[in-house]
Design a protein around this motif. Structure first.
Motif, PDB file in Angstrom:
ATOM      1  N   ALA A   1       0.830  -1.201   0.000  1.00 57.72           N
ATOM      2  CA  ALA A   1       0.000   0.000   0.000  1.00 57.72           C
ATOM      3  C   ALA A   1       0.863   1.248   0.000  1.00 57.72           C
ATOM      4  O   ALA A   1       0.554   2.251  -0.634  1.00 57.72           O
ATOM      5  N   LEU A   2       1.987   1.183   0.747  1.00 58.25           N
ATOM      6  CA  LEU A   2       2.886   2.331   0.793  1.00 58.25           C
ATOM      7  C   LEU A   2       4.012   2.095  -0.205  1.00 58.25           C
ATOM      8  O   LEU A   2       4.543   1.000  -0.299  1.00 58.25           O
ATOM      9  N   PRO A   3       4.399   3.129  -0.964  1.00 57.01           N
ATOM     10  CA  PRO A   3       5.400   2.934  -2.003  1.00 57.01           C
ATOM     11  C   PRO A   3       6.815   2.841  -1.441  1.00 57.01           C
ATOM     12  O   PRO A   3       7.188   3.612  -0.555  1.00 57.01           O
ATOM     13  N   GLY A   4       7.566   1.892  -1.955  1.00 58.29           N
ATOM     14  CA  GLY A   4       9.006   1.934  -1.816  1.00 58.29           C
ATOM     15  C   GLY A   4       9.580   1.583  -0.473  1.00 58.29           C
ATOM     16  O   GLY A   4       9.289   2.236   0.521  1.00 58.29           O
ATOM     17  N   PHE A   5      10.414   0.535  -0.443  1.00 59.14           N
ATOM     18  CA  PHE A   5      11.098   0.154   0.777  1.00 59.14           C
ATOM     19  C   PHE A   5      12.053   1.262   1.210  1.00 59.14           C
ATOM     20  O   PHE A   5      12.087   1.662   2.365  1.00 59.14           O
ATOM     21  N   GLY A   6      12.801   1.812   0.251  1.00 60.87           N
ATOM     22  CA  GLY A   6      13.805   2.836   0.557  1.00 60.87           C
ATOM     23  C   GLY A   6      13.174   4.041   1.233  1.00 60.87           C
ATOM     24  O   GLY A   6      13.663   4.533   2.242  1.00 60.87           O
ATOM     25  N   MET A   7      12.072   4.467   0.693  1.00 62.87           N
ATOM     26  CA  MET A   7      11.472   5.687   1.217  1.00 62.87           C
ATOM     27  C   MET A   7      10.849   5.465   2.601  1.00 62.87           C
ATOM     28  O   MET A   7      11.031   6.284   3.501  1.00 62.87           O
ATOM     29  N   THR A   8      10.106   4.362   2.748  1.00 62.95           N
ATOM     30  CA  THR A   8       9.475   4.148   4.051  1.00 62.95           C
ATOM     31  C   THR A   8      10.516   3.917   5.130  1.00 62.95           C
ATOM     32  O   THR A   8      10.411   4.439   6.232  1.00 62.95           O
ATOM     33  N   LEU A   9      11.556   3.143   4.789  1.00 63.59           N
ATOM     34  CA  LEU A   9      12.595   2.894   5.791  1.00 63.59           C
ATOM     35  C   LEU A   9      13.327   4.198   6.106  1.00 63.59           C
ATOM     36  O   LEU A   9      13.585   4.522   7.264  1.00 63.59           O
ATOM     37  N   GLY A  10      13.631   4.970   5.060  1.00 67.63           N
ATOM     38  CA  GLY A  10      14.337   6.232   5.263  1.00 67.63           C
ATOM     39  C   GLY A  10      13.557   7.149   6.189  1.00 67.63           C
ATOM     40  O   GLY A  10      14.099   7.713   7.142  1.00 67.63           O
ATOM     41  N   LEU A  11      12.269   7.249   5.916  1.00 72.66           N
ATOM     42  CA  LEU A  11      11.433   8.123   6.742  1.00 72.66           C
ATOM     43  C   LEU A  11      11.364   7.606   8.178  1.00 72.66           C
ATOM     44  O   LEU A  11      11.505   8.374   9.133  1.00 72.66           O
ATOM     45  N   SER A  12      11.187   6.293   8.311  1.00 69.18           N
ATOM     46  CA  SER A  12      11.106   5.717   9.662  1.00 69.18           C
ATOM     47  C   SER A  12      12.372   5.972  10.442  1.00 69.18           C
ATOM     48  O   SER A  12      12.340   6.344  11.610  1.00 69.18           O
ATOM     49  N   ILE A  13      13.510   5.748   9.755  1.00 69.05           N
ATOM     50  CA  ILE A  13      14.777   5.888  10.480  1.00 69.05           C
ATOM     51  C   ILE A  13      15.040   7.340  10.835  1.00 69.05           C
ATOM     52  O   ILE A  13      15.461   7.657  11.946  1.00 69.05           O
ATOM     53  N   SER A  14      14.770   8.267   9.915  1.00 71.51           N
ATOM     54  CA  SER A  14      15.014   9.666  10.280  1.00 71.51           C
ATOM     55  C   SER A  14      14.074  10.097  11.391  1.00 71.51           C
ATOM     56  O   SER A  14      14.460  10.846  12.287  1.00 71.51           O
ATOM     57  N   TYR A  15      12.859   9.593  11.363  1.00 73.81           N
ATOM     58  CA  TYR A  15      11.905   9.918  12.426  1.00 73.81           C
ATOM     59  C   TYR A  15      12.388   9.391  13.761  1.00 73.81           C
ATOM     60  O   TYR A  15      12.440  10.108  14.764  1.00 73.81           O
TER      61      TYR A  15
END
Lengths: 278, 333
Positions: free
Chosen positions: A8-22
């Protein structure tokens, strides 16, 4: 990588990146700052800050009351969850909503309300005092406040597990000749145990750091009813940032240790049960 | 991995501060019991400033324990003026980050303290325990309410007042320490601030005597309509001089020095002094002292400089880690 699933959410890179920066922004950077600040004093000063008699007494009060509050909710929380899940009665939805109140209420408001209730001229306090006990301005008052703030953790962690547990299992146990106690001890509790422990660990860790609700009811007398978070605030007010963070690190490690220990116990329970099943 | 930077960029954009322009706004960071005083005073000053310059100024207030307030300013709360409970907390603004110059206290008259106060006892109506002076507080069975000197400026004045009385009367610091230790054995609740202690004593009915700022005690009997409480003035007490200062680094950055200085000077004016006296603080102005003589009984007052050699020394001896306040609680247990 042949089977590419669509998420449902696009892209492993983007979701992981956002999670980690958060995670870094909200959790890791503040924790690192805490550790760095406490490291600005040498090990000797660090040890002195965390092992003075008042600090030791405040750990006794904080850990003791947090554990006691957790223990009270260890019994009452699952019981409340049981009643809410297994029975249908008028006002059930209200009680269910009421459980979240300690989450929603500003802790200072809770503290002031509890103090007003339990002080010697309060609604409850006057009867308790007449019976020869004292709750407000003693460690018992601290325990009351911590029990209040930590109740939802136990209820909310046990409730979903209970909801998933079919009453059929109990009936099956009964048809196989198990009495109520045996059903409770051998069938229900083993299933609930991990959730109860998780709830207890969360409640305990939350109670360790609780300041707002406790400070009004505690009495704050050094060596008797002074909690560790108050010691941190007192040190900050004396511009002793490093000493304050040193005590904070002790509380943090204790919270970690509690959560870690609970995880170990859970792991062990799951292994043992799957071994039994296998 | 390139795409990982996109969310970071978003975060940076979201966090970057939006600058808003406004009329002149002053922030006065003050200590716990001055809420009523500055509410009155700000109204008067806003009218005065408007009459004099035609400008509209808005004044925001922040109240809390004096030490905590000072720390907030050090940590970046942009206070144009600070009006705190004791000089030590403004000294800290100099020591941590040089927010004010070292000689800040010499810039305004009377040690930069436009009003003074002292420590008195608030007891229950009829004074059932017969509390008359400091030595009555150490008797067994007397419940004393005072805030924690570690977190409250007012509480430090209480502590030093008791110590100053005992060292003079009993002779020497060893005797004074015993006296203060006994007194704090009688303390039932140590709140974090002066207002908290007043609530504990007045609303929660705890204890027989509240060690209070005179202004706080006057407010308590005023609010309760004089019912239920009375003020007892001890044989001698401490002269509390709550000082004020502009915060140089902040006013120079925000361009508010002129109005901030006028604000503090107005405290010394006859109008300012009248407001001060009405709110239970002892005025400096001789005419106002005479006018309000009935409200503030003449009482021998000693200063921190006289008996303790100044705030820096008093703080180090009594309230620092391992100071006498820590010692009286740790010993004998």
């Amino acid at each position: 990588m042949r089977l590419r699933r669509r998420h449902a959410l696009p892209g492993f890179g983007m979701t992981l990146g956002l999670s980690i920066s958060y995670l870094a922004l909200i959790v890791l950077i503040p924790l690192a700052a805490l550790a760095l600040k406490s490291a600005t004093i040498g090990p000797v000063q660090f040890w002195n800050a965390i092992s003075g008699p008042r600090a030791l007494a405040s750990y006794r009060v904080t850990f003791g009351c947090a554990a006691l509050a957790g223990a009270i909710n260890l019994v009452m929380g699952p019981l409340l969850a049981w009643v809410l899940v297994r029975y249908r009665f008028p006002g059930r939805k209200w009680i269910d909503a009421l459980v979240d109140l300690p989450f929603a209420l500003p802790t200072a408001v809770a503290g002031i309300t509890l103090t007003a209730l339990y002080a010697s001229n309060g609604w409850l306090g006057r009867w308790i005092e007449a019976a020869g006990y004292k709750i407000a301005y003693t460690p018992a008052g601290i325990t009351v406040a911590l029990t209040f703030v930590s109740l939802p953790f136990l209820v909310r962690s046990v409730q979903p597990v209970l909801e998933q547990m079919e009453p059929d299992i109990e009936e099956a146990a009964a048809t196989l000749g198990a009495g109520r106690l045996i059903t409770l001890a051998r069938v229900i509790l083993p299933t609930l145990w991990p959730a109860i422990l998780t709830g207890f660990a969360l409640a305990f860790a939350r109670a360790l750091g609780e300041y707002g609700s406790v400070i009004f009811i505690a009495g704050n007398v050094p060596m008797v009813s002074e909690i560790a978070p108050l010691l941190i605030v007192a040190k900050l007010d004396a511009f002793d940032y490093a000493g304050a963070t040193a005590i904070a690190v002790v509380l943090l490690l204790a919270s970690f240790a509690a959560l870690f220990a609970i995880n170990l116990v859970q792991l062990w329970t799951v292994r043992r049960r799957s071994a039994e099943a296998g | 991995m390139r795409r990982c930077f996109f969310p970071l960029l978003l975060l940076v954009l979201a966090v970057s501060p939006a600058l808003a322009a406004a009329d002149t706004v002053l922030l006065n960071v003050s200590y716990d019991p001055t809420r009523e005083l500055y509410r009155d005073f700000n109204t008067a000053f806003i009218a005065e400033w408007n009459k004099k310059t035609g400008e509209t100024v808005k004044i925001n207030q922040s109240h809390g324990g004096s030490g905590k307030q000072s720390r907030s300013v050090i940590d970046g709360l942009e206070a144009d003026v600070v009006t705190l409970a004791l000089a030590y907390d403004i000294d800290a603004l100099n020591a941590h980050g040089g927010l004010v110059p070292a000689d800040w206290q010499k810039r305004l008259p009377d040690n930069s303290a436009p009003y003074t106060s002292t420590i008195v006892f608030l007891v229950r109506k009829g004074n059932p325990k017969g509390i008359k002076d400091w030595d009555d507080l150490v008797k067994p069975g007397i419940g004393v309410i005072t805030p924690n000197p570690k977190t409250s400026g007012g509480a430090r004045w209480n502590y030093l007042a008791a110590w100053g009385f005992a060292s003079e009367k009993l002779g020497g610091d060893a005797a004074a320490k015993d006296f203060v230790a006994k007194l704090y054995k009688n303390v039932l609740v140590l709140d974090t601030g002066a207002r908290g202690s007043t609530t504990t004593f007045v609303e929660r009915g705890q204890g027989d005597v509240l060690l209070a700022w005179e202004n706080e005690a006057l407010l308590a009997i005023g609010e309760a309509g004089g019912i239920g409480f009375e003020i007892v003035a001890p044989s001698e007490s401490i002269l509390a001089e709550p000082p004020v200062s502009v915060v140089d680094k902040v006013v120079d950055k925000r361009g508010t020095r002129k109005v901030a200085e006028a604000y503090l000077h107005y405290l010394y004016s006859p109008e300012g002094q009248e407001i001060v006296a009405r709110n239970g603080y002892r005025p400096r102005d001789a005419a106002m002292v005479a006018k309000y003589a009935a409200k503030f009984p003449a009482l021998p007052l000693f200063t921190v400089d006289e008996r303790f050699g100044g705030w820096q020394k008093a703080q180090a001896t009594h309230f620092a880690d391992g100071g006498t306040f820590d010692q009286i609680y740790v010993q004998g247990r």
